[in-house]
Design a protein around this motif. Sequence first.
Motif, short mmCIF file in Angstrom:
data_model
loop_
_atom_site.label_atom_id
_atom_site.label_comp_id
_atom_site.label_asym_id
_atom_site.label_seq_id
_atom_site.Cartn_x
_atom_site.Cartn_y
_atom_site.Cartn_z
N THR A 130 10.62 -20.28 -2.37
CA THR A 130 9.99 -19.56 -1.26
C THR A 130 9.08 -20.45 -0.42
O THR A 130 8.52 -19.98 0.58
N THR A 131 8.90 -21.72 -0.81
CA THR A 131 8.02 -22.60 -0.05
C THR A 131 8.74 -23.82 0.49
O THR A 131 8.13 -24.66 1.14
N THR A 132 10.04 -23.91 0.26
CA THR A 132 10.86 -24.98 0.83
C THR A 132 11.34 -24.55 2.21
O THR A 132 11.58 -23.37 2.46
N HIS A 133 11.50 -25.52 3.12
CA HIS A 133 11.96 -25.25 4.48
C HIS A 133 13.25 -24.43 4.47
O HIS A 133 14.26 -24.83 3.93
N LEU A 134 13.19 -23.26 5.10
CA LEU A 134 14.35 -22.39 5.25
C LEU A 134 14.67 -22.25 6.73
O LEU A 134 13.77 -22.06 7.55
N GLY A 135 15.96 -22.32 7.07
CA GLY A 135 16.36 -22.36 8.47
C GLY A 135 16.85 -21.05 9.06
O GLY A 135 16.80 -20.86 10.28
N ALA A 136 17.33 -20.12 8.21
CA ALA A 136 17.91 -18.89 8.76
C ALA A 136 17.96 -17.83 7.68
O ALA A 136 17.94 -18.11 6.47
N ILE A 137 18.05 -16.57 8.13
CA ILE A 137 18.09 -15.43 7.22
C ILE A 137 18.97 -14.35 7.82
O ILE A 137 19.06 -14.21 9.05
N ALA A 138 19.65 -13.57 6.95
CA ALA A 138 20.49 -12.48 7.42
C ALA A 138 20.52 -11.39 6.36
O ALA A 138 20.27 -11.64 5.18
N ARG A 139 20.87 -10.18 6.79
CA ARG A 139 21.07 -9.08 5.86
C ARG A 139 22.52 -9.05 5.44
O ARG A 139 23.43 -9.23 6.24
N ALA A 140 22.73 -8.79 4.14
CA ALA A 140 24.07 -8.58 3.60
C ALA A 140 24.01 -7.22 2.89
O ALA A 140 23.76 -7.14 1.69
N GLY A 141 24.19 -6.15 3.65
CA GLY A 141 23.95 -4.81 3.11
C GLY A 141 22.49 -4.64 2.82
O GLY A 141 21.63 -4.82 3.69
N SER A 142 22.13 -4.32 1.58
CA SER A 142 20.72 -4.16 1.19
C SER A 142 20.09 -5.47 0.76
O SER A 142 18.90 -5.52 0.47
N ARG A 143 20.86 -6.53 0.72
CA ARG A 143 20.39 -7.85 0.27
C ARG A 143 19.98 -8.71 1.45
O ARG A 143 20.53 -8.61 2.55
N LEU A 144 18.99 -9.60 1.22
CA LEU A 144 18.63 -10.63 2.18
C LEU A 144 19.14 -11.97 1.66
O LEU A 144 19.00 -12.27 0.47
N VAL A 145 19.71 -12.76 2.56
CA VAL A 145 20.22 -14.08 2.22
C VAL A 145 19.60 -15.09 3.18
O VAL A 145 19.67 -14.92 4.40
N ALA A 146 18.98 -16.14 2.62
CA ALA A 146 18.37 -17.17 3.45
C ALA A 146 18.92 -18.54 3.04
O ALA A 146 19.26 -18.77 1.88
N VAL A 147 18.99 -19.44 4.04
CA VAL A 147 19.54 -20.78 3.79
C VAL A 147 18.59 -21.80 4.40
O VAL A 147 17.82 -21.50 5.30
N GLY A 148 18.66 -23.05 3.87
CA GLY A 148 17.74 -24.03 4.40
C GLY A 148 18.02 -25.45 3.98
O GLY A 148 19.18 -25.89 3.87
N MET A 149 16.94 -26.17 3.73
CA MET A 149 16.93 -27.61 3.52
C MET A 149 17.81 -28.03 2.34
O MET A 149 17.78 -27.44 1.27
N ARG A 150 18.61 -29.08 2.59
CA ARG A 150 19.46 -29.70 1.56
C ARG A 150 20.31 -28.69 0.79
O ARG A 150 20.43 -28.73 -0.43
N GLY A 151 20.91 -27.77 1.55
CA GLY A 151 21.85 -26.83 0.97
C GLY A 151 21.26 -25.65 0.24
O GLY A 151 21.98 -24.87 -0.40
N LEU A 152 19.95 -25.46 0.33
CA LEU A 152 19.29 -24.38 -0.40
C LEU A 152 19.79 -23.01 0.09
O LEU A 152 19.83 -22.73 1.29
N ILE A 153 20.17 -22.14 -0.86
CA ILE A 153 20.56 -20.76 -0.57
C ILE A 153 19.80 -19.86 -1.53
O ILE A 153 19.85 -20.06 -2.76
N VAL A 154 19.09 -18.86 -1.00
CA VAL A 154 18.30 -17.96 -1.84
C VAL A 154 18.60 -16.51 -1.46
O VAL A 154 18.92 -16.20 -0.32
#
Length: 348
Positions: free
Chosen positions: A36-60
Amino acid sequence: MSLGLIAGASLGAPLIAGGKFQDPLDAPAQATRFVTTTHLGAIARAGSRLVAVGMRGLIVLSDDNGETWRQVGSPVSSDLVAVRFVTARQGWASGHDGVVLATLDGGEHWTKQLDGRMAAGLLKAHFGELAASGNTNAVRLLKETALNYQSGPAVPMLGILFENERDGWAVGSFGTILGTSDGGKSWMSWIEKVDNDKMLHYNAISEVGSDVYLASEQGTLFRLDRPRQRFTAISTGYNGSFLGVIGSRGYVIAYGIGGSAYRSRDDGASWQRLSTGVHGSLTAACVLDDGRLLFVSQDGHLIVSRDEGDTFQVLPSARLGLITDVAAAGHDRVALTGLGGMQTVNLQ
């Protein structure tokens, strides 16, 4: 140059394993405790879920509207700057090194569909074949794309959009745009299908109603002409770069550098500059369930409009800092990604 390109330009450092270089395109993202403290570049909703992506391939992922997050595996270590879902299970992410990733299970697992090496090869073959048949425009584009990839798979895919499970585009710098009609299993050039002889960057691709827009430089937008299967240029009277497009029935707003926002109510025939009240670049926006417009800025401001952009109110945020994207996270709450990671804000 888009925010995604600027923000990620210094993040794609070579990976070293056992003293040997590992190409980020071939190295899975490393596990981290700092999801939650690493650089994240984008976020989207996937139904009721949130998906965020960022630095060096990070997906949360978050299944509780941003309260808690967990990391999932990513096949690449390239910086990711965009993510979109068309259903609760099917989505795509894109980023540096020409990467496009796909998921069929709501973000739990991802596969690589495209990268800069693949793009360079398919564009060389495509324009080479057209040039050999005497197409003079293809000769020019063959040279242009060769220059883009002369230093390797460096052209980033700054935006991704799918209209449904099959039809979509990935867009990036230097006029790069690839399309697919089979959900990303194969890709084809759309470079020659845009009225963009200057090879301007595409900073984002957005859908407003039934229209698809490319946000570009020099105050230019490109809109899809469906019958012709071609993107045509729209001049707004602005001289700077647009970073995105948002809107709803009856209006469209292009936003970008220096807090600039321009609105059209007549399908792009005329544009009105809006007074946003902020000077930081507007990096992302969303339309909330009640119709309010919410924009976020590079310098950490949130601004909301209840009247389709006629007036704006600046809202307090939890902490200032570069914000890259925004998504609804429950009633009157939003989740923000940025240089400092993730935060949620109560809009009340």
